[in-house]
Design a protein around this motif. Structure first.
Motif, PDB file in Angstrom:
ATOM      1  N   LEU A   9       0.997   5.448   0.150  1.00 19.15           N
ATOM      2  CA  LEU A   9       0.322   6.707   0.444  1.00 19.15           C
ATOM      3  C   LEU A   9       1.154   7.855  -0.117  1.00 19.15           C
ATOM      4  O   LEU A   9       2.328   8.009   0.225  1.00 19.15           O
ATOM      5  CB  LEU A   9       0.157   6.884   1.953  1.00 19.15           C
ATOM      6  CG  LEU A   9      -0.556   5.749   2.709  1.00 19.15           C
ATOM      7  CD1 LEU A   9      -0.654   6.091   4.187  1.00 19.15           C
ATOM      8  CD2 LEU A   9      -1.940   5.495   2.124  1.00 19.15           C
ATOM      9  N   LYS A  20       0.852  -1.176   0.000  1.00 15.75           N
ATOM     10  CA  LYS A  20       0.000   0.000   0.000  1.00 15.75           C
ATOM     11  C   LYS A  20       0.895   1.235   0.000  1.00 15.75           C
ATOM     12  O   LYS A  20       1.850   1.334   0.765  1.00 15.75           O
ATOM     13  CB  LYS A  20      -0.908   0.014   1.220  1.00 15.75           C
ATOM     14  CG  LYS A  20      -1.962   1.110   1.193  1.00 15.75           C
ATOM     15  CD  LYS A  20      -2.918   0.982   2.352  1.00 15.75           C
ATOM     16  CE  LYS A  20      -4.068   1.980   2.255  1.00 15.75           C
ATOM     17  NZ  LYS A  20      -4.900   1.764   1.073  1.00 15.75           N
ATOM     18  N   GLU A  69      -2.702   5.648  -3.187  1.00 15.19           N
ATOM     19  CA  GLU A  69      -3.608   6.722  -2.773  1.00 15.19           C
ATOM     20  C   GLU A  69      -2.955   8.067  -3.068  1.00 15.19           C
ATOM     21  O   GLU A  69      -1.892   8.387  -2.533  1.00 15.19           O
ATOM     22  CB  GLU A  69      -3.918   6.615  -1.271  1.00 15.19           C
ATOM     23  CG  GLU A  69      -4.761   5.408  -0.904  1.00 15.19           C
ATOM     24  CD  GLU A  69      -5.174   5.407   0.555  1.00 15.19           C
ATOM     25  OE1 GLU A  69      -4.961   6.437   1.224  1.00 15.19           O
ATOM     26  OE2 GLU A  69      -5.702   4.387   1.030  1.00 15.19           O
ATOM     27  N   ALA A 123      -4.430   3.008   7.344  1.00 12.64           N
ATOM     28  CA  ALA A 123      -3.593   2.228   6.425  1.00 12.64           C
ATOM     29  C   ALA A 123      -2.648   1.305   7.194  1.00 12.64           C
ATOM     30  O   ALA A 123      -2.442   0.147   6.810  1.00 12.64           O
ATOM     31  CB  ALA A 123      -2.806   3.166   5.518  1.00 12.64           C
ATOM     32  N   THR A 168      -2.967  -2.707   6.610  1.00 17.05           N
ATOM     33  CA  THR A 168      -1.846  -3.495   6.075  1.00 17.05           C
ATOM     34  C   THR A 168      -1.406  -4.556   7.066  1.00 17.05           C
ATOM     35  O   THR A 168      -0.982  -5.651   6.670  1.00 17.05           O
ATOM     36  CB  THR A 168      -0.665  -2.586   5.712  1.00 17.05           C
ATOM     37  OG1 THR A 168      -0.339  -1.748   6.834  1.00 17.05           O
ATOM     38  CG2 THR A 168      -0.969  -1.726   4.507  1.00 17.05           C
ATOM     39  N   HIS A 217      -5.841   8.888   8.162  1.00 14.70           N
ATOM     40  CA  HIS A 217      -5.729   8.032   6.979  1.00 14.70           C
ATOM     41  C   HIS A 217      -4.504   7.120   7.101  1.00 14.70           C
ATOM     42  O   HIS A 217      -4.555   5.941   6.736  1.00 14.70           O
ATOM     43  CB  HIS A 217      -5.628   8.885   5.715  1.00 14.70           C
ATOM     44  CG  HIS A 217      -6.891   9.610   5.363  1.00 14.70           C
ATOM     45  ND1 HIS A 217      -7.882   9.045   4.585  1.00 14.70           N
ATOM     46  CD2 HIS A 217      -7.325  10.845   5.680  1.00 14.70           C
ATOM     47  CE1 HIS A 217      -8.878   9.907   4.445  1.00 14.70           C
ATOM     48  NE2 HIS A 217      -8.558  11.007   5.097  1.00 14.70           N
ATOM     49  N   LEU A 276       3.703  -1.176   3.996  1.00 18.71           N
ATOM     50  CA  LEU A 276       3.224   0.187   3.820  1.00 18.71           C
ATOM     51  C   LEU A 276       4.373   1.085   3.381  1.00 18.71           C
ATOM     52  O   LEU A 276       5.462   1.076   3.975  1.00 18.71           O
ATOM     53  CB  LEU A 276       2.627   0.702   5.128  1.00 18.71           C
ATOM     54  CG  LEU A 276       2.071   2.128   5.149  1.00 18.71           C
ATOM     55  CD1 LEU A 276       0.939   2.281   4.141  1.00 18.71           C
ATOM     56  CD2 LEU A 276       1.595   2.488   6.551  1.00 18.71           C
ATOM     57  N   GLY A 309      -3.410  -0.332  -3.910  1.00 21.83           N
ATOM     58  CA  GLY A 309      -3.375   0.511  -2.726  1.00 21.83           C
ATOM     59  C   GLY A 309      -2.742   1.867  -2.937  1.00 21.83           C
ATOM     60  O   GLY A 309      -2.379   2.534  -1.965  1.00 21.83           O
TER      61      GLY A 309
END
Length: 574
Positions: free
Chosen positions: A4, A2, A35, A52, A56, A48, A63, A33
Motif C-alpha cells: 500500500l 501486498k 496500490e 488489505a 492478506t 482500505h 502486507l 497487490g
C-alpha cells in the motif's frame, strides 16, 4: 506481498507506471497487490488498510505499508480488524518513502530511489539467529553518596528491589531505614544485566546494618564528624569517642573493626558517581552511569523500571576459530577484533587450539552477554573468522544488490548508498526530510538527493570492505557511512582505515573520484552541514553492473568484487 503506497496528502510525487515497471524487472521484488491510489491512508482511507489486512490474512500473504510515521496507528487498526492476523502471526512491514525520498528538493526525480526502497522492503526477512537470554528479578544497586542515592532509590523502589552502596561521606540518608544500605569502597564490578558481581570493602567505624539512625552519635560528636549519612569523617574525627558511649547498646560503632570485604550479586546497577565503573565506550547492558546529570538520571530511572523479566537479544556474531589469525604456534599475531571492540566483549585465548590440517590455531573468546552487535570485529577481521550474523552478510548483500537493481531498472544513475544506524541515523534523516519539506520556498535545506539511497542497519560498523566493494561492482557510484555521537571512536578509526584500503584499490584500478566516505555528524542539530555533505559529485563506477551474490565468506566476496572491478577497470590491468 501486498503493498500500500500513499502520497501523504499529495506531498509525494509518485510515478506509478515507472515504479511498477522497475519492480517487475527486479529479482525478488513484486508488483502483485501494488496500490498507488491512496492519499490519506492513515485517516479517511483507513478502511482500505483494514481490508488489505484482512485479505492478506485470508491468502496467507504479507502486507507492506509505505509509511513509517503512522506505523503505530496501523498496528492498532490491524488489532481492531476482525479477520486480520495478529502481528505476532503475520508481521506488517513498513518503509519510509516520505522523508527519505519524496520530501526533498529533488522529490520529482526520486522515482528510482522509491523503487529501490520498495524492492528492499519486499525482500523476505533474514533467517533468524540464535539468541542470548537475560533474566532480571529487579534487584537494583544504587551507588553514590547518601542524598543522591536515597533520592534515586526512592524513584525506583516501588518497582524494583533496591539497595544502596554509599561510596563516600556527605549528604543525608532518610530517617526511615527502608532498604538495605551499605558503605565502602567499590573494589570490583563486573557482569551484565541480571548477573552483576559487586565487591566492596567497608572501613568506616559505623555499621549501617546495625545503626538505628537514632542520631545520638550525631548529636554528641564535638567535631561534627558524623553526619546524617551516619558515617564518620575520619579526617575530622579527634577520637573523643563520645559516639561509642551513646551507641553502647546498639554496638553499631567500632573503631577497631578490621576492613571487611563484601560480595553480592545484582541484576541492575545505577551509578551516580562522577567516574563510571567501566571505561569502555559501551558499558554492559543493565549498568547505567549518570553522574550528576539530572536529565540522564530521569532517563536512567525510566529505563531501569522496565528491566525486569526475561529479555532475549540476537547472538550477533559468528566465529570460526579455524581461520582466525590471532595466534599461531603460541605467538600472538592479529588482534584487530580485540582492539576495536568498544564493549570489551572479546578477549585473547591463545591457548585455545583448533585442529585444522595438522596445525594448531589459537583463538579469541567473545562474551555474547557483553556484545551489543556493532559488527566492527567482522569489519576489521582480515580472514573472515569473525562475521556479523544479524543479519548476515548474505542477507545484507542481497538487500544492497536488490536496491541497486531496482534503482537502475527505474532509470537511476550514480547511486550513492548511505549506510546509517536504525536509531540516531534514522532520526537524523527524518529531521532532514522534514526540514527540506518546509524549505521548498527558501531552499535553505535541500534534503536527501535523489541519487542517495539510505540503508538503515543495526550498527554502521557492521558493513565492511567486502560489501562496499561488492556494491561498487554492482553499480553503485559511492558508499557512504554516516556516524553520529552514538558510535565509539574506535569504530570511526576502523572504518576510516578500511575505507582507505578500499579506495586505494579503486583508485589503483583507474576509477576516478572518491567512492568511499565517512560522514561524521557530531551535532544532530547541524542539519545544514549534513545537507551540504550529501550533495557532492558522483564517482566513476563500472560500465556494466555485476550480478554475483555476496558470499558468507568474506574473502570469496572480495575476490568476486575485485575480479569484476578489474574486468571493468577504466585503465587496463595486467
Amino acid at each position: 506481498m501486498k503493498t500500500l503506497i500513499c502520497n501523504c496528502n499529495q506531498t509525494l510525487p509518485l510515478d506509478a507506471a515507472a515504479l511498477r515497471s522497475a519492480l517487475g524487472k527486479t529479482p525478488g521484488a513484486s508488483t502483485d497487490g501494488l496500490e498507488f491510489t491512496h492519499t490519506l491512508l492513515c485517516r479517511r482511507e483507513a478502511a482500505h488498510f483494514q481490508r488489505a489486512a484482512k485479505d492478506t490474512t485470508a491468502r496467507g500473504d504479507e502486507l507492506l505499508v509505505a509509511c513509517t510515521q503512522e506505523s503505530r496507528l496501523f498496528l492498532e487498526l490491524n488489532q481492531e480488524t476482525e479477520g486480520a492476523a495478529s502481528v505476532q502471526e503475520r508481521p506488517i512491514h513498513f518503509v519510509n518513502i516520505r522523508e527519505t525520498a519524496g520530501w526533498s528538493q529533488e522529490g520529482r526525480q526520486s522515482t528510482p530511489k522509491i523503487a529501490a526502497l520498495l524492492a528492499a522492503a519486499q525482500l523476505p526477512a533474514p533467517e533468524p539467529v540464535s539468541t542470548v537470554s537475560y533474566r532480571s528479578a529487579g534487584r537494583c544497586l544504587v551507588i553514590g553518596n547518601a542524598e543522591a542515592a536515597e533520592r534515586a532509590a526512592g524513584m525506583l523502589s516501588d518497582k524494583l528491589d533496591v539497595s544502596v552502596l554509599l561510596t563516600g561521606t556527605g549528604g543525608a540518608l532518610a530517617q526511615t531505614h527502608a532498604r538495605a544500605t551499605n558503605s565502602g569502597r567499590l573494589t570490583r564490578l563486573r557482569g551484565w544485566l541480571g548477573n552483576f558481581e559487586v565487591e566492596w570493602e567497608s572501613t568506616n567505624p559505623i555499621d549501617l546494618d546495625l545503626c538505628t539512625r537514632c542520631n545520638a552519635c550525631v548529636e554528641v560528636c564535638p567535631e561534627g564528624a558524623i553526619g546524617l549519612d551516619y558515617q564518620v569523617d575520619l579526617n575530622a574525627c579527634k577520637k573523643h569517642r563520645d559516639c561509642l558511649r551513646v551507641c553502647d547498646a546498639a554496638g553499631a560503632i567500632d573503631f577497631n573493626r578490621a576492613p571487611l570485604s563484601h560480595a553480592e550479586t545484582h541484576d541492575l546497577i545505577l551509578d551516580l558517581r562522577a567516574s563510571p565503573a567501566f571505561s569502555q565506550h559501551q558499558p554492559p547492558q543493565g549498568y547505567l552511569h549518570v553522574g550528576a546529570d539530572e536529565r540522564a538520571l530521569v532517563d536512567a530511572v525510566l529505563k531501569l523500571r522496565e528491566l525486569t523479566g526475561e529479555f532475549d537479544k540476537p547472538r550477533f556474531f559468528r566465529y570460526d576459530a579455524r581461520v582466525c589469525a590471532h595466534s599461531r604456534n603460541e605467538k600472538i599475531g592479529c588482534s584487530a577484533c580485540i582492539d576495536v571492540c568498544s564493549t570489551s566483549a572479546i578477549r585473547s585465548d591463545a591457548s585455545r587450539k583448533a585442529k585444522t590440517k595438522g596445525q594448531t590455531a589459537g583463538g579469541v573468546i567473545v562474551d555474547p552477554y557483553l556484545c551489543v552487535g556493532c559488527g566492527a570485529c567482522a569489519t576489521v577481521c582480515p580472514s573472515g573468522a569473525m562475521s556479523f550474523a544479524y543479519p548476515g552478510t548474505v542477507d545484507q548483500g542481497r538487500r544492497l544488490r536488490t536496491m541497486l537493481a531496482a534503482y537502475g531498472h527505474a532509470g537511476g544513475r550514480n547511486a550513492a548508498l548511505l549506510i546509517h544506524s536504525q536509531a540516531a541515523g534514522t532520526a537524523l534523516l527524518d529531521d532532514l526530510g522534514r526540514g527540506a519539506s518546509l524549505s521548498r520556498r527558501d531552499r535553505s535545506l535541500h534534503g536527501l538527493p535523489a541519487r542517495v539511497l539510505p540503508v538503515a542497519v543495526w550498527h554502521t560498523a557492521s558493513i565492511g570492505i567486502d560489501l562496499w566493494l561488492a556494491a561498487i561492482a554492482q553499480g553503485a557510484s559511492q558508499v557512504w557511512v554516516m556516524t553520529t555521537a552514538e558510535e565509539a571512536p574506535e569504530y570511526r578509526q576502523a572504518l576510516q582505515e578500511q575505507m582507505a584500503v578500499g579506495q586505494a584499490v579503486l583508485t589503483g584500478l583507474g576509477y576516478a573520484g572518491q567512492h568511499l566516505r565517512l560522514l561524521e555528524v557530531r551535532d544532530a542539530r547541524d542539519l545544514h552541514a549534513l545537507d551540504a555533505a550529501l550533495r557532492c559529485e558522483p564517482a566513476q563506477t563500472v560500465a556494466r553492473a555485476a550480478t554475483f551474490s555476496v558470499q558468507a565468506d568474506k574473502r570469496a566476496t572480495l575476490e568476486l568484487a575485485i575480479d569484476h572491478l578489474v574486468a571493468q577497470a577504466p585503465q587496463p590491468v595486467d
